[in-house]
Design a protein around this motif. Structure first.
Motif, PDB file in Angstrom:
ATOM      1  N   LYS A   1       0.830  -1.190   0.008  1.00 51.80           N
ATOM      2  CA  LYS A   1       0.041   0.099   0.080  1.00 51.80           C
ATOM      3  C   LYS A   1       0.961   1.199   0.070  1.00 51.80           C
ATOM      4  O   LYS A   1       1.677   1.599   0.992  1.00 51.80           O
ATOM      5  CB  LYS A   1      -0.877  -0.300   1.207  1.00 51.80           C
ATOM      6  CG  LYS A   1      -1.821   1.057   1.341  1.00 51.80           C
ATOM      7  CD  LYS A   1      -2.864   1.061   2.250  1.00 51.80           C
ATOM      8  CE  LYS A   1      -3.775   2.083   2.492  1.00 51.80           C
ATOM      9  NZ  LYS A   1      -4.746   1.944   3.728  1.00 51.80           N
ATOM     10  N   ILE A   2       0.789   1.806  -1.161  1.00 44.87           N
ATOM     11  CA  ILE A   2       1.894   2.901  -1.321  1.00 44.87           C
ATOM     12  C   ILE A   2       1.221   4.279  -0.595  1.00 44.87           C
ATOM     13  O   ILE A   2      -0.166   4.411  -1.160  1.00 44.87           O
ATOM     14  CB  ILE A   2       2.100   3.191  -2.618  1.00 44.87           C
ATOM     15  CG1 ILE A   2       2.692   2.170  -3.170  1.00 44.87           C
ATOM     16  CG2 ILE A   2       2.846   4.540  -3.060  1.00 44.87           C
ATOM     17  CD1 ILE A   2       2.956   2.074  -4.749  1.00 44.87           C
ATOM     18  N   PRO A   3       1.639   5.273   0.145  1.00 46.35           N
ATOM     19  CA  PRO A   3       0.973   6.159   0.684  1.00 46.35           C
ATOM     20  C   PRO A   3       0.500   7.508  -0.250  1.00 46.35           C
ATOM     21  O   PRO A   3       1.691   7.205  -1.328  1.00 46.35           O
ATOM     22  CB  PRO A   3       2.044   6.790   1.758  1.00 46.35           C
ATOM     23  CG  PRO A   3       3.306   6.144   1.119  1.00 46.35           C
ATOM     24  CD  PRO A   3       2.938   4.867   0.651  1.00 46.35           C
ATOM     25  N   PRO A   4      -0.142   8.118  -0.138  1.00 42.40           N
ATOM     26  CA  PRO A   4      -0.558   9.267  -1.173  1.00 42.40           C
ATOM     27  C   PRO A   4       0.562  10.149  -0.946  1.00 42.40           C
ATOM     28  O   PRO A   4       1.284  10.478   0.120  1.00 42.40           O
ATOM     29  CB  PRO A   4      -1.855   9.769  -0.411  1.00 42.40           C
ATOM     30  CG  PRO A   4      -1.954   9.433   0.741  1.00 42.40           C
ATOM     31  CD  PRO A   4      -1.297   7.899   0.856  1.00 42.40           C
ATOM     32  N   ALA A   5       0.597  10.642  -2.479  1.00 40.65           N
ATOM     33  CA  ALA A   5       1.746  11.749  -2.338  1.00 40.65           C
ATOM     34  C   ALA A   5       1.531  12.942  -1.629  1.00 40.65           C
ATOM     35  O   ALA A   5       0.407  13.423  -1.357  1.00 40.65           O
ATOM     36  CB  ALA A   5       2.056  12.249  -3.889  1.00 40.65           C
ATOM     37  N   ALA A   6       2.585  13.471  -0.861  1.00 38.67           N
ATOM     38  CA  ALA A   6       2.495  14.682  -0.171  1.00 38.67           C
ATOM     39  C   ALA A   6       2.226  15.993  -0.889  1.00 38.67           C
ATOM     40  O   ALA A   6       2.620  15.921  -2.110  1.00 38.67           O
ATOM     41  CB  ALA A   6       3.665  14.930   0.766  1.00 38.67           C
TER      42      ALA A   6
ATOM     43  N   GLY B   1      -0.283  22.116   1.502  1.00 37.93           N
ATOM     44  CA  GLY B   1      -1.739  21.777   1.810  1.00 37.93           C
ATOM     45  C   GLY B   1      -2.848  21.824   0.872  1.00 37.93           C
ATOM     46  O   GLY B   1      -3.979  21.487   1.219  1.00 37.93           O
ATOM     47  N   HIS B   2      -2.747  22.039  -0.490  1.00 36.41           N
ATOM     48  CA  HIS B   2      -3.649  22.107  -1.468  1.00 36.41           C
ATOM     49  C   HIS B   2      -2.895  21.507  -2.948  1.00 36.41           C
ATOM     50  O   HIS B   2      -1.664  21.662  -2.925  1.00 36.41           O
ATOM     51  CB  HIS B   2      -4.306  23.450  -1.656  1.00 36.41           C
ATOM     52  CG  HIS B   2      -3.279  24.596  -1.855  1.00 36.41           C
ATOM     53  ND1 HIS B   2      -2.783  24.746  -3.135  1.00 36.41           N
ATOM     54  CD2 HIS B   2      -2.676  25.562  -0.958  1.00 36.41           C
ATOM     55  CE1 HIS B   2      -1.863  25.909  -3.032  1.00 36.41           C
ATOM     56  NE2 HIS B   2      -1.735  26.230  -1.878  1.00 36.41           N
ATOM     57  N   PRO B   3      -3.812  21.019  -3.881  1.00 35.07           N
ATOM     58  CA  PRO B   3      -3.342  20.468  -4.824  1.00 35.07           C
ATOM     59  C   PRO B   3      -2.975  21.525  -5.807  1.00 35.07           C
ATOM     60  O   PRO B   3      -2.698  21.006  -7.019  1.00 35.07           O
ATOM     61  CB  PRO B   3      -4.473  19.310  -5.421  1.00 35.07           C
ATOM     62  CG  PRO B   3      -5.585  20.066  -4.710  1.00 35.07           C
ATOM     63  CD  PRO B   3      -5.265  20.714  -3.476  1.00 35.07           C
TER      64      PRO B   3
END
Length: 163
Positions: A109-114, A118-120
């Motif tokens: 399970k790969i963690p979501p990208a940082a 705080g916003h995309p």
């Protein structure tokens, strides 16, 4: 692969894409795990060992003899002075290092990208926007300002004030 978490594989087939290739499709009597007869559920459920024993499973790399096992071990004779006999055979995956072999029926399970700040929203484009009016060219117009920006000469008294 820092931060990769291994979670239990709840599917009927283990994930062995890093270890080898299946030349045929595995026949499953059912796709479900619940609400089916026990015989068909047991026939469809495979473990790591049962998939590795199939005649159409071909692993990418296998140790051919005991020398390959010793060479792949984590043992380092220059750092370990009085090692035990079993230290010669301890493989990296038993110590938690990521290798081509899988010891448990787990999924990565790969963690979501940082997300930065705080916003995309992505930042890019022009870093600095220079005003075309602040550049003094060789052939400047007659209406261009001859004073520094922000300074003006007052008609009464002639003093220079900063606004």
């Amino acid at each position: 692969m820092a931060g990769v978490k291994q979670v239990r594989n709840k599917k009927l087939l283990p994930d062995l894409r890093k270890e080898g290739i299946l030349t045929q499709e595995i026949v499953l009597s059912t796709k479900e795990k619940h609400g089916v007869p026990a015989g068909s559920r047991l026939f469809s459920h495979h473990t790591l060992a049962s998939v590795r024993r199939l005649h159409f499973y071909h692993p990418f790399q296998l140790p051919e003899d005991s020398l390959d096992l010793v060479l792949a071990a984590c043992y380092n004779q220059s750092t370990e002075k009085f090692a035990d006999k079993e230290d010669l055979y301890i493989q990296p995956e038993t110590q938690g290092h990521d290798t081509w072999r899988r010891l448990r029926n787990t999924l990565d399970k790969i963690p979501p990208a940082a997300i930065p700040q705080g916003h995309p929203m992505k930042r890019g484009g022009i870093k600095e926007h220079k005003s075309p009016f602040s550049v003094k060219l060789m052939n400047s117009g007659v209406h261009s300002s001859q004073t520094n920006p922000g300074y003006s000469r007052q008609p009464a008294g002639g003093a220079i004030f900063f606004y």
